[in-house]
Design a protein around this motif. Structure first.
Motif, PDB file in Angstrom:
ATOM      1  N   THR A 167       0.747  -1.262   0.265  1.00  9.86           N
ATOM      2  CA  THR A 167       0.182   0.093   0.032  1.00  9.86           C
ATOM      3  C   THR A 167       1.249   1.352  -0.559  1.00  9.86           C
ATOM      4  O   THR A 167       0.120   2.727   0.151  1.00  9.86           O
ATOM      5  CB  THR A 167      -0.989   0.172   1.132  1.00  9.86           C
ATOM      6  N   GLY A 168       2.546   1.197   0.105  1.00 10.69           N
ATOM      7  CA  GLY A 168       3.321   2.564   0.015  1.00 10.69           C
ATOM      8  C   GLY A 168       4.227   1.849   0.250  1.00 10.69           C
ATOM      9  O   GLY A 168       4.962   0.813   0.112  1.00 10.69           O
ATOM     10  N   LEU A 169       4.928   3.114   0.812  1.00 14.33           N
ATOM     11  CA  LEU A 169       6.919   2.747   0.817  1.00 14.33           C
ATOM     12  C   LEU A 169       6.994   4.031   1.588  1.00 14.33           C
ATOM     13  O   LEU A 169       6.784   4.904   1.166  1.00 14.33           O
ATOM     14  CB  LEU A 169       7.289   2.209  -0.735  1.00 14.33           C
ATOM     15  N   ASP A 170       8.408   3.420   2.331  1.00 13.12           N
ATOM     16  CA  ASP A 170       8.906   4.590   2.763  1.00 13.12           C
ATOM     17  C   ASP A 170      10.577   4.701   2.185  1.00 13.12           C
ATOM     18  O   ASP A 170      11.051   3.738   1.977  1.00 13.12           O
ATOM     19  CB  ASP A 170       9.742   4.043   4.225  1.00 13.12           C
ATOM     20  N   LEU A 171      10.086   6.013   1.878  1.00 19.56           N
ATOM     21  CA  LEU A 171      11.945   6.506   0.648  1.00 19.56           C
ATOM     22  C   LEU A 171      12.253   6.933   1.591  1.00 19.56           C
ATOM     23  O   LEU A 171      12.426   8.007   2.040  1.00 19.56           O
ATOM     24  CB  LEU A 171      11.429   8.130  -0.283  1.00 19.56           C
ATOM     25  N   LEU A 172      14.028   5.984   1.493  1.00 22.87           N
ATOM     26  CA  LEU A 172      14.777   6.303   2.751  1.00 22.87           C
ATOM     27  C   LEU A 172      15.976   7.706   2.310  1.00 22.87           C
ATOM     28  O   LEU A 172      16.293   8.434   3.692  1.00 22.87           O
ATOM     29  CB  LEU A 172      15.441   5.038   3.657  1.00 22.87           C
ATOM     30  N   ALA A 173      16.358   7.059   1.550  1.00 26.04           N
ATOM     31  CA  ALA A 173      17.193   8.043   0.608  1.00 26.04           C
ATOM     32  C   ALA A 173      17.419   8.178  -1.185  1.00 26.04           C
ATOM     33  O   ALA A 173      17.110   6.986  -1.248  1.00 26.04           O
ATOM     34  CB  ALA A 173      18.436   7.755   1.123  1.00 26.04           C
ATOM     35  N   GLY A 174      17.667   8.665  -1.546  1.00 26.22           N
ATOM     36  CA  GLY A 174      18.012   8.342  -3.057  1.00 26.22           C
ATOM     37  C   GLY A 174      16.309   9.116  -3.754  1.00 26.22           C
ATOM     38  O   GLY A 174      15.619  10.315  -3.419  1.00 26.22           O
ATOM     39  N   GLU A 175      15.845   8.799  -5.217  1.00 23.27           N
ATOM     40  CA  GLU A 175      15.079   9.179  -6.043  1.00 23.27           C
ATOM     41  C   GLU A 175      14.404   8.313  -6.448  1.00 23.27           C
ATOM     42  O   GLU A 175      15.222   6.936  -6.785  1.00 23.27           O
ATOM     43  CB  GLU A 175      15.793  10.405  -7.286  1.00 23.27           C
ATOM     44  N   ILE A 176      13.056   8.721  -6.178  1.00 16.91           N
ATOM     45  CA  ILE A 176      12.166   7.502  -7.053  1.00 16.91           C
ATOM     46  C   ILE A 176      11.129   7.838  -7.968  1.00 16.91           C
ATOM     47  O   ILE A 176      11.126   9.531  -8.351  1.00 16.91           O
ATOM     48  CB  ILE A 176      11.813   6.854  -6.287  1.00 16.91           C
ATOM     49  N   GLN A 177      10.467   6.930  -9.203  1.00 13.85           N
ATOM     50  CA  GLN A 177      10.042   7.594  -9.305  1.00 13.85           C
ATOM     51  C   GLN A 177       8.791   6.750  -9.896  1.00 13.85           C
ATOM     52  O   GLN A 177       8.650   5.339  -9.490  1.00 13.85           O
ATOM     53  CB  GLN A 177       9.557   7.816 -11.246  1.00 13.85           C
ATOM     54  N   VAL A 178       7.091   6.780  -9.593  1.00 11.74           N
ATOM     55  CA  VAL A 178       5.975   5.617  -9.075  1.00 11.74           C
ATOM     56  C   VAL A 178       5.115   6.030 -10.462  1.00 11.74           C
ATOM     57  O   VAL A 178       4.594   7.241 -10.545  1.00 11.74           O
ATOM     58  CB  VAL A 178       4.998   6.603  -7.461  1.00 11.74           C
ATOM     59  N   ARG A 179       4.425   4.637 -10.554  1.00 15.36           N
ATOM     60  CA  ARG A 179       3.724   5.455 -12.114  1.00 15.36           C
ATOM     61  C   ARG A 179       2.246   3.774 -11.578  1.00 15.36           C
ATOM     62  O   ARG A 179       2.765   2.394 -11.561  1.00 15.36           O
ATOM     63  CB  ARG A 179       4.905   3.752 -13.031  1.00 15.36           C
ATOM     64  N   ASP A 180       1.439   4.826 -11.563  1.00 14.26           N
ATOM     65  CA  ASP A 180       0.656   4.061 -11.643  1.00 14.26           C
ATOM     66  C   ASP A 180      -0.389   4.315 -12.571  1.00 14.26           C
ATOM     67  O   ASP A 180      -0.505   4.962 -12.034  1.00 14.26           O
ATOM     68  CB  ASP A 180      -0.230   4.181 -10.167  1.00 14.26           C
ATOM     69  N   THR A 181      -0.692   2.853 -12.752  1.00 10.79           N
ATOM     70  CA  THR A 181      -1.146   3.269 -14.594  1.00 10.79           C
ATOM     71  C   THR A 181      -2.568   2.170 -14.335  1.00 10.79           C
ATOM     72  O   THR A 181      -3.635   2.912 -15.733  1.00 10.79           O
ATOM     73  CB  THR A 181      -0.627   2.899 -15.731  1.00 10.79           C
ATOM     74  N   SER A 182      -3.290   1.681 -13.167  1.00  8.61           N
ATOM     75  CA  SER A 182      -4.230   1.013 -12.887  1.00  8.61           C
ATOM     76  C   SER A 182      -5.709   2.330 -13.518  1.00  8.61           C
ATOM     77  O   SER A 182      -5.620   2.948 -12.939  1.00  8.61           O
ATOM     78  CB  SER A 182      -4.502   0.258 -11.992  1.00  8.61           C
TER      79      SER A 182
END
Length: 335
Positions: A167-182
């Motif tokens: 249901t989610g995540l903890d971004l501890l460090a760095g860089e992300i892209q989240v893509r939800d196409t549903s």
């Protein structure tokens, strides 16, 4: 070439020498002779290079603490003397940069485990993370149907689950892209730096987490940023920063530049060279050290392929006339 002496005495001696070099290079009076001598010092062993890297990173991380310490020390004074009482004033106790750094390095073992210099080894939080990427590594993770996590270099995350579903995540460090196409959206939340980002239906967003500064950029769709009791909705090509109790106004974002790392490209549009070097250092082993303050302020317009970072020193030399000193361990000094 000297061999590595594993004794604590030798380790402390190397760090003391590294402190002297750091003070020399930050004094503004370093010469070409100093650069050559420093290179010879580094070439004696990998331990010499590591000692300097640790010392430099330690000073950067302890900069705010050093300033606070100095302020407290200078405030610790007795009442001033007056002609009537003739009581001598106690002079503020002053701790030099050299003395503070020496004490800091001596007490830094635990700190190094938490925040390794130049990410020479994984931190404790990295080791415990569900997913992490090393320097220069990028990774895609399918979290569920139509839900993909793209991880950039030096990134670590922990997943959150409810009833067995992510249901989610903890971004501890760095860089992300989240893509939800549903088309049938289920709630997905990214937690970072004391805030939370609710990723909307059929949405892409980019989130950078470095220290206390979090940057959220909307790429497609809309996401809701919640921080310190405030809600902000980000739509396509919009960006906001938050951290240290503050959240910025929404500003326009360059979607192409934000997404460029997915194509292994970095795009800089009028960024100071100092910021460009800091970004490049995230993708390469070792460290590029910029000692010329005038050069650091120069604005950069560039597109740099991550596959060409081995030539970055030559590119900077050609573009700005910077002098390049190559050292072992991927360390380069630009002056």
């Amino acid at each position: 070439m000297r061999t590595l002496d594993p004794t604590p005495h030798h380790h402390a001696a190397l760090h003391k020498e590294a402190q002297h070099w750091l003070l020399r290079f930050t004094s503004g009076s370093a010469t070409a002779y100093d650069a050559r001598a420093f290179k010879l010092w580094c070439e004696q062993s990998p331990a010499h290079v590591q000692a300097f890297a640790e010392t430099r990173r330690m000073w950067e991380n302890l900069g705010p603490a050093a300033a606070a310490f100095t302020a407290r020390e200078q405030a610790s004074v007795a009442p001033a003397a007056s002609p009537a009482t003739d009581v001598p004033r106690m002079q503020p106790r002053r701790m030099s940069r050299r003395a503070f750094l020496g004490g800091a390095v001596a007490a830094s073992a635990a700190f190094m485990m938490l925040r390794p210099p130049m990410r020479l080894w994984p931190s404790l939080s990295d080791i415990a993370a569900d997913y992490r990427t090393a320097t220069g590594e990028q990774r895609d993770v399918e979290l569920g149907p139509d839900l993909v996590l793209h991880m950039n270099t030096q990134t670590s995350v922990n997943l959150r689950k409810t009833d067995g579903r992510i249901t989610g995540l903890d971004l501890l460090a760095g860089e992300i892209q989240v893509r939800d196409t549903s088309p049938h959206h289920l709630p997905f939340t990214v937690f970072a730096g004391g805030g939370r980002i609710e990723v909307g239906e059929q949405t892409r967003c980019n989130i950078r987490c470095f220290g206390s500064n979090i940057q959220v950029t909307g790429l497609d769709g809309s996401s809701t940023l919640e921080y310190q009791g405030r809600d902000t909705v980000l739509h396509t090509a919009q960006r906001a920063n938050y951290g240290d109790g503050l959240i910025s106004a929404i500003v326009p974002a360059d979607v192409e530049a934000t997404m460029a790392w997915r194509r292994r490209v970095l795009i800089f549009d009028g960024r100071p060279l100092a910021e460009v070097i800091a970004e490049i250092n995230r993708y390469r082993p070792g460290d590029i050290i910029l000692t010329n303050q005038q050069l650091a302020a120069r604005k950069v317009q560039a597109r740099i392929s991550l596959n060409q970072l081995g030539d970055i020193a030559a590119l900077i030399h050609d573009a700005y006339g910077a002098k390049v000193t190559d050292l072992p361990g991927g360390i380069m000094i630009l002056s």
